[in-house]
Design a protein around this motif. Structure first.
Motif, PDB file in Angstrom:
ATOM      1  N   ALA A 322     -35.366  25.053 -13.498  1.00  0.00           N
ATOM      2  CA  ALA A 322     -35.153  25.786 -15.493  1.00  0.00           C
ATOM      3  C   ALA A 322     -37.114  25.249 -15.981  1.00  0.00           C
ATOM      4  CB  ALA A 322     -34.518  25.108 -15.888  1.00  0.00           C
ATOM      5  N   VAL A 323     -37.100  26.028 -16.488  1.00  0.00           N
ATOM      6  CA  VAL A 323     -38.843  25.442 -17.590  1.00  0.00           C
ATOM      7  C   VAL A 323     -38.530  25.144 -18.975  1.00  0.00           C
ATOM      8  CG1 VAL A 323     -40.715  26.631 -18.089  1.00  0.00           C
ATOM      9  CG2 VAL A 323     -39.885  27.316 -15.985  1.00  0.00           C
ATOM     10  N   GLY A 324     -38.596  23.691 -19.104  1.00  0.00           N
ATOM     11  CA  GLY A 324     -37.651  23.174 -20.607  1.00  0.00           C
ATOM     12  C   GLY A 324     -35.894  23.303 -20.431  1.00  0.00           C
ATOM     13  N   LYS A 325     -35.188  23.247 -21.336  1.00  0.00           N
ATOM     14  CA  LYS A 325     -33.861  22.963 -21.555  1.00  0.00           C
ATOM     15  C   LYS A 325     -33.381  24.601 -21.313  1.00  0.00           C
ATOM     16  CE  LYS A 325     -32.486  20.245 -22.344  1.00  0.00           C
ATOM     17  NZ  LYS A 325     -31.743  19.367 -21.410  1.00  0.00           N
ATOM     18  N   ILE A 326     -32.231  24.546 -20.907  1.00  0.00           N
ATOM     19  CA  ILE A 326     -30.926  25.423 -20.938  1.00  0.00           C
ATOM     20  C   ILE A 326     -30.082  25.096 -21.675  1.00  0.00           C
ATOM     21  CG2 ILE A 326     -29.363  26.025 -18.961  1.00  0.00           C
ATOM     22  CD1 ILE A 326     -30.647  25.114 -16.935  1.00  0.00           C
ATOM     23  N   ILE A 327     -29.829  26.004 -22.810  1.00  0.00           N
ATOM     24  CA  ILE A 327     -29.392  25.956 -24.082  1.00  0.00           C
ATOM     25  C   ILE A 327     -27.543  26.222 -23.879  1.00  0.00           C
ATOM     26  CG2 ILE A 327     -28.966  26.230 -26.669  1.00  0.00           C
ATOM     27  CD1 ILE A 327     -31.099  24.229 -25.693  1.00  0.00           C
ATOM     28  N   ILE A 328     -26.309  26.160 -24.614  1.00  0.00           N
ATOM     29  CA  ILE A 328     -25.553  26.534 -25.063  1.00  0.00           C
ATOM     30  C   ILE A 328     -24.825  26.684 -25.890  1.00  0.00           C
ATOM     31  CG2 ILE A 328     -22.711  26.267 -23.940  1.00  0.00           C
ATOM     32  CD1 ILE A 328     -23.059  25.073 -21.581  1.00  0.00           C
ATOM     33  N   ARG A 329     -25.105  27.704 -26.444  1.00  0.00           N
ATOM     34  CA  ARG A 329     -24.689  28.350 -27.713  1.00  0.00           C
ATOM     35  C   ARG A 329     -22.593  27.798 -28.383  1.00  0.00           C
ATOM     36  NH1 ARG A 329     -28.044  32.936 -29.790  1.00  0.00           N
ATOM     37  NH2 ARG A 329     -30.285  32.290 -29.600  1.00  0.00           N
ATOM     38  N   THR A 330     -22.780  27.057 -28.973  1.00  0.00           N
ATOM     39  CA  THR A 330     -21.392  26.047 -29.163  1.00  0.00           C
ATOM     40  C   THR A 330     -20.431  27.649 -30.626  1.00  0.00           C
ATOM     41  OG1 THR A 330     -22.177  23.583 -30.024  1.00  0.00           O
ATOM     42  CG2 THR A 330     -21.507  24.791 -27.387  1.00  0.00           C
ATOM     43  N   GLN A 331     -20.919  28.331 -31.005  1.00  0.00           N
ATOM     44  CA  GLN A 331     -20.008  28.603 -31.643  1.00  0.00           C
ATOM     45  C   GLN A 331     -19.765  30.461 -31.018  1.00  0.00           C
ATOM     46  OE1 GLN A 331     -19.217  27.309 -35.272  1.00  0.00           O
ATOM     47  NE2 GLN A 331     -20.013  25.514 -34.356  1.00  0.00           N
ATOM     48  N   THR A 332     -20.706  30.457 -30.162  1.00  0.00           N
ATOM     49  CA  THR A 332     -20.182  32.155 -29.367  1.00  0.00           C
ATOM     50  C   THR A 332     -18.987  31.926 -27.944  1.00  0.00           C
ATOM     51  OG1 THR A 332     -22.072  31.458 -27.954  1.00  0.00           O
ATOM     52  CG2 THR A 332     -21.887  32.827 -30.342  1.00  0.00           C
TER      53      THR A 332
END
Ligand SMILES: NC(=O)c1ccc[n+]([C@@H]2O[C@H](COP(=O)([O-])OP(=O)(O)OC[C@H]3O[C@@H](n4cnc5c(N)ncnc54)[C@H](OP(=O)(O)O)[C@@H]3O)[C@@H](O)[C@H]2O)c1
Length: 332
Positions: A322-332
């Motif tokens: 990973a380069v920087g952060k792995i994001i999980i959107r929590t409204q989808t």
């Protein structure tokens, strides 16, 4: 609430998406309508049942996640300083119950700060845990901002393109001031050299082509975010009064940390060993917000997933690329 949860330990496919009872808001907590969270390497260890502090992890059904970012929906009776509608972000450790892979999060008010209004949701959701780890390593443990010495501080960040490392390079640079010049060098793989340069690193070394044992330089601080090195492997790079900080809390490093603290108390000159163990800190998070709003820190996003794709997000984290952060959107 909608959440990603697990009912047993195992591989990424144990992560399920579904409906769980909403959290209750304690007296000193705020309830946040959570927009996004991030994956931290410890999430994968906890998921698999291999985290060192697994005894602190809540029981099944377990909702992982440490970073939250969203709007306050309600505040506990004992909360002051925040109100409904505030856009905030914060950190929940296992001892606070984790639970940020969900669209509703209850979090102690002392763990949050107003979020920057200059960056995207995806960027903001990756800030708290990693930026606080970098801050606490550099400022609390390595005393980067202590005014005891007048010479410029030289910092080496190992793993400069990762979640923690990308914040560490930028925070160290941002803490340069009129009275304190900070030179920051980074170590990463070939593909990430230009990114680390763009974060402000003075020099970037490619560990694919340059053996750390053969590097030249003298550093006041070496921050190993990867956990592959030690003060011994880096001895030739450390000044006589240097601090070596690692993110890897092995029993050996923790032992060295306490021996070193004891020697510091007795004012015995030595190369200091430190292990950072991130904690929520509202004052530091406010400082980080300020630096982001001044564009001194640019949070880097590696990739973005929906809650239904949480297992893919974990696979990405486990790739260690990973380069920087792995994001999980929590409204989808
Ligand atoms: N103790 C604490 O409180 C604390 C807090 C946060 C994190 N941590 C730990 O710190 C570590 C890093 O966390 P993170 O969130 O930064 O992880 P991360 O984002 O997954 O780190 C990925 C990065 O590691 C780099 N990397 C992999 N192997 C490398 C090597 N041999 N040399 C240099 N860089 C290498 C990769 O860069 P390249 O692709 O360029 O190699 C990649 O950019 C994890 O073990 C995590 O559990 C501990």
């Amino acid at each position: 609430m909608q959440a990603v949860f697990q009912t047993r330990n195992g591989k990424p496919d144990v992560l399920l998406r579904g409906e769980l009872p909403a959290p209750t808001c304690g007296t000193n907590d705020v309830l946040v309508s959570n927009l996004a969270t991030s994956v931290n390497p410890r999430d994968c260890l906890i998921r698999a049942g291999r985290y060192q502090l697994q005894f602190l992890v809540p029981k099944f059904p377990l909702v992982l996640g440490s970073d939250c970012y969203g709007r306050i929906v309600s505040t506990g009776a004992g909360v002051s300083g925040f109100k409904k509608g505030d856009l905030v972000y914060g950190l929940k450790n296992p001892s606070h119950g984790l639970g940020t892979y969900s669209n509703q999060v209850s979090i102690p008010a002392e763990n949050i700060a107003l979020a920057p209004n200059t960056i995207s949701t995806d960027q903001a959701a990756g800030v708290p845990l990693c930026a606080l780890t970098a801050w606490q390593a550099l400022v609390d443990h390595a005393e980067l901002t202590t005014a005891s010495s007048s010479h410029a501080k030289r910092v080496l960040v190992i793993g400069a393109s990762g979640g923690v490392g990308s914040f560490a390079v930028q925070i160290a640079k941002a803490l340069s001031s009129k009275n304190r010049t900070v030179y920051v060098d980074g170590i990463c793989s070939t593909a990430n050299i230009s990114l680390v340069q763009s974060l402000g690193a003075n020099r970037v070394f490619d560990y694919k082509t340059q053996d750390i044992k053969k590097l030249n330089g003298e550093y006041d601080i070496i921050f190993d975010t990867v956990g592959r090195n030690s003060p011994t492997t880096c001895r030739h790079l450390l000044s006589l009064d240097a601090t070596f900080v690692t993110t890897l809390p092995t029993p050996g490093f923790i032992f060295k940390h306490w021996v070193s603290k004891f020697m510091s108390l007795l004012s015995i000159s030595h190369i200091r060993n430190r292990v950072v163990m991130v904690k929520p800190n509202q004052v530091q998070l406010r400082e980080i917000t300020r630096l982001i709003e001044q564009e001194a820190i640019r949070p880097i996003v590696d990739s973005v997933y929906s809650m239904a794709e949480a297992s893919k997000a974990h696979e990405r984290s486990q790739s260690k690329r990973a380069v920087g952060k792995i994001i999980i959107r929590t409204q989808t």
